[in-house]
Design a protein around this motif. Sequence first.
Motif, PDB file in Angstrom:
ATOM      1  N   LYS A  99       6.989  -1.325   1.798  1.00  0.00           N
ATOM      2  CA  LYS A  99       5.610  -1.818   1.660  1.00  0.00           C
ATOM      3  C   LYS A  99       4.708  -0.855   0.875  1.00  0.00           C
ATOM      4  O   LYS A  99       3.998  -1.258  -0.053  1.00  0.00           O
ATOM      5  CB  LYS A  99       5.026  -2.076   3.059  1.00  0.00           C
ATOM      6  CG  LYS A  99       3.687  -2.786   3.034  1.00  0.00           C
ATOM      7  CD  LYS A  99       3.217  -3.090   4.452  1.00  0.00           C
ATOM      8  CE  LYS A  99       1.817  -3.675   4.426  1.00  0.00           C
ATOM      9  NZ  LYS A  99       1.304  -3.905   5.787  1.00  0.00           N
ATOM     10  N   GLU A 100       4.740   0.420   1.231  1.00  0.00           N
ATOM     11  CA  GLU A 100       3.877   1.398   0.546  1.00  0.00           C
ATOM     12  C   GLU A 100       4.251   1.524  -0.924  1.00  0.00           C
ATOM     13  O   GLU A 100       3.382   1.582  -1.796  1.00  0.00           O
ATOM     14  CB  GLU A 100       3.985   2.767   1.233  1.00  0.00           C
ATOM     15  CG  GLU A 100       3.268   2.831   2.562  1.00  0.00           C
ATOM     16  CD  GLU A 100       3.534   4.156   3.275  1.00  0.00           C
ATOM     17  OE1 GLU A 100       3.792   5.171   2.595  1.00  0.00           O
ATOM     18  OE2 GLU A 100       3.491   4.155   4.522  1.00  0.00           O
ATOM     19  N   GLU A 160       9.809  -5.118   3.655  1.00  0.00           N
ATOM     20  CA  GLU A 160       8.865  -4.576   4.648  1.00  0.00           C
ATOM     21  C   GLU A 160       8.992  -3.057   4.734  1.00  0.00           C
ATOM     22  O   GLU A 160       7.998  -2.353   4.926  1.00  0.00           O
ATOM     23  CB  GLU A 160       9.098  -5.230   6.015  1.00  0.00           C
ATOM     24  CG  GLU A 160       8.596  -6.672   6.065  1.00  0.00           C
ATOM     25  CD  GLU A 160       9.060  -7.465   7.287  1.00  0.00           C
ATOM     26  OE1 GLU A 160       8.505  -8.551   7.516  1.00  0.00           O
ATOM     27  OE2 GLU A 160       9.983  -7.011   7.997  1.00  0.00           O
ATOM     28  N   LYS A 164       3.705  -1.671  -7.637  1.00  0.00           N
ATOM     29  CA  LYS A 164       3.766  -3.082  -8.058  1.00  0.00           C
ATOM     30  C   LYS A 164       4.919  -3.375  -9.035  1.00  0.00           C
ATOM     31  O   LYS A 164       4.712  -3.951 -10.099  1.00  0.00           O
ATOM     32  CB  LYS A 164       2.436  -3.505  -8.697  1.00  0.00           C
ATOM     33  CG  LYS A 164       1.221  -3.408  -7.789  1.00  0.00           C
ATOM     34  CD  LYS A 164       1.194  -4.490  -6.733  1.00  0.00           C
ATOM     35  CE  LYS A 164      -0.134  -4.588  -6.029  1.00  0.00           C
ATOM     36  NZ  LYS A 164      -0.513  -3.383  -5.277  1.00  0.00           N
ATOM     37  N   GLN A 178       3.066  -1.600  -2.767  1.00  0.00           N
ATOM     38  CA  GLN A 178       1.604  -1.613  -2.926  1.00  0.00           C
ATOM     39  C   GLN A 178       1.153  -0.652  -4.013  1.00  0.00           C
ATOM     40  O   GLN A 178       0.261  -0.956  -4.798  1.00  0.00           O
ATOM     41  CB  GLN A 178       0.925  -1.235  -1.596  1.00  0.00           C
ATOM     42  CG  GLN A 178       0.751  -2.428  -0.673  1.00  0.00           C
ATOM     43  CD  GLN A 178       0.150  -2.035   0.666  1.00  0.00           C
ATOM     44  OE1 GLN A 178       0.550  -1.050   1.272  1.00  0.00           O
ATOM     45  NE2 GLN A 178      -0.781  -2.826   1.147  1.00  0.00           N
ATOM     46  N   LYS A 179       1.800   0.497  -4.055  1.00  0.00           N
ATOM     47  CA  LYS A 179       1.382   1.547  -4.993  1.00  0.00           C
ATOM     48  C   LYS A 179       1.832   1.258  -6.419  1.00  0.00           C
ATOM     49  O   LYS A 179       1.064   1.414  -7.367  1.00  0.00           O
ATOM     50  CB  LYS A 179       1.957   2.889  -4.526  1.00  0.00           C
ATOM     51  CG  LYS A 179       1.443   4.081  -5.313  1.00  0.00           C
ATOM     52  CD  LYS A 179       1.941   5.385  -4.714  1.00  0.00           C
ATOM     53  CE  LYS A 179       1.516   6.561  -5.586  1.00  0.00           C
ATOM     54  NZ  LYS A 179       2.087   7.821  -5.096  1.00  0.00           N
ATOM     55  N   LYS A 188       0.098 -10.568   0.543  1.00  0.00           N
ATOM     56  CA  LYS A 188      -0.751  -9.610   1.268  1.00  0.00           C
ATOM     57  C   LYS A 188      -0.788  -8.250   0.583  1.00  0.00           C
ATOM     58  O   LYS A 188      -1.748  -7.509   0.730  1.00  0.00           O
ATOM     59  CB  LYS A 188      -0.247  -9.435   2.712  1.00  0.00           C
ATOM     60  CG  LYS A 188      -0.759 -10.494   3.656  1.00  0.00           C
ATOM     61  CD  LYS A 188      -0.286 -10.228   5.081  1.00  0.00           C
ATOM     62  CE  LYS A 188      -0.518 -11.446   5.965  1.00  0.00           C
ATOM     63  NZ  LYS A 188       0.411 -11.521   7.081  1.00  0.00           N
ATOM     64  N   ILE A 189       0.289  -7.915  -0.150  1.00  0.00           N
ATOM     65  CA  ILE A 189       0.319  -6.594  -0.786  1.00  0.00           C
ATOM     66  C   ILE A 189       0.087  -6.675  -2.301  1.00  0.00           C
ATOM     67  O   ILE A 189       0.376  -5.726  -3.027  1.00  0.00           O
ATOM     68  CB  ILE A 189       1.617  -5.821  -0.456  1.00  0.00           C
ATOM     69  CG1 ILE A 189       2.857  -6.621  -0.863  1.00  0.00           C
ATOM     70  CG2 ILE A 189       1.678  -5.474   1.025  1.00  0.00           C
ATOM     71  CD1 ILE A 189       4.138  -5.820  -0.747  1.00  0.00           C
ATOM     72  N   ASP A 240      10.553   3.238   1.291  1.00  0.00           N
ATOM     73  CA  ASP A 240       9.413   4.161   1.399  1.00  0.00           C
ATOM     74  C   ASP A 240       9.881   5.579   1.739  1.00  0.00           C
ATOM     75  O   ASP A 240       9.429   6.557   1.135  1.00  0.00           O
ATOM     76  CB  ASP A 240       8.425   3.672   2.463  1.00  0.00           C
ATOM     77  CG  ASP A 240       7.595   2.482   1.977  1.00  0.00           C
ATOM     78  OD1 ASP A 240       7.557   2.231   0.761  1.00  0.00           O
ATOM     79  OD2 ASP A 240       6.983   1.803   2.835  1.00  0.00           O
TER      80      ASP A 240
END
Length: 222
Positions: free
Chosen positions: A150-151, A147, A157, A154-155, A185-186, A120
Amino acid sequence: NSNPDKLIFTKYVKPGDTVVDCGANIGLYTNFLRLLVGKHGFVHSFEPIPKTFEELSFNTKQHSSINNYRLNMMGLYDRITSSSAFIPNEISGHASLGNHSETWKTDSIQKVSIDLTTLDDYFDKHNLKAVHFIKMDIEGAEINALEGAKETLQKHKPTLYIEVNSALLKCFKKTSFDLIEFLKKIGYQNFYYQDEKPFKFECFEKLVQSENEINTNVIAIA
């Protein structure tokens, strides 16, 4: 090509893609991924072990003059920090943030200082706009590195190709089940692993539920 990893890369990586190679070692897959993405794509490679990084730098220069890659002498993790890596029997491909002496069954373990960052933070710093595919093989620290991404995950994929070795994950107090839980979860929904036959994809969740020791590569798709 009989190399199952390369078969996966060929299936999921397209010309023009942006790829992350986490645990680049001496560059075998970085160079193959550079071929696949071509001159309009880009490969970001991470290799924190200084001596291994020298070989990686040499090999990538020898391979092709196309400027479609960036080498980073740091590892990916869940925070920005300095740490130690452990190398058993001078085998750079087994270098790990965890001292897996029980799994390695060796007394010859070298300790080196390394730098770690998060994907990230790296994305923010370099103002990157996309990532399509991530290959991750970092000897048990895979969930920690995810982890720290994560961002980004999520953004964008990206398709993930991750080494999962339950014995090595234990050192980081993680399990294969934790990997699936985190990715679900994401927004990741499909998890496969390769059977002995290349391209025969099996359901990874069933394998995890079997509670057997796991040592395979997982493909995660959002």
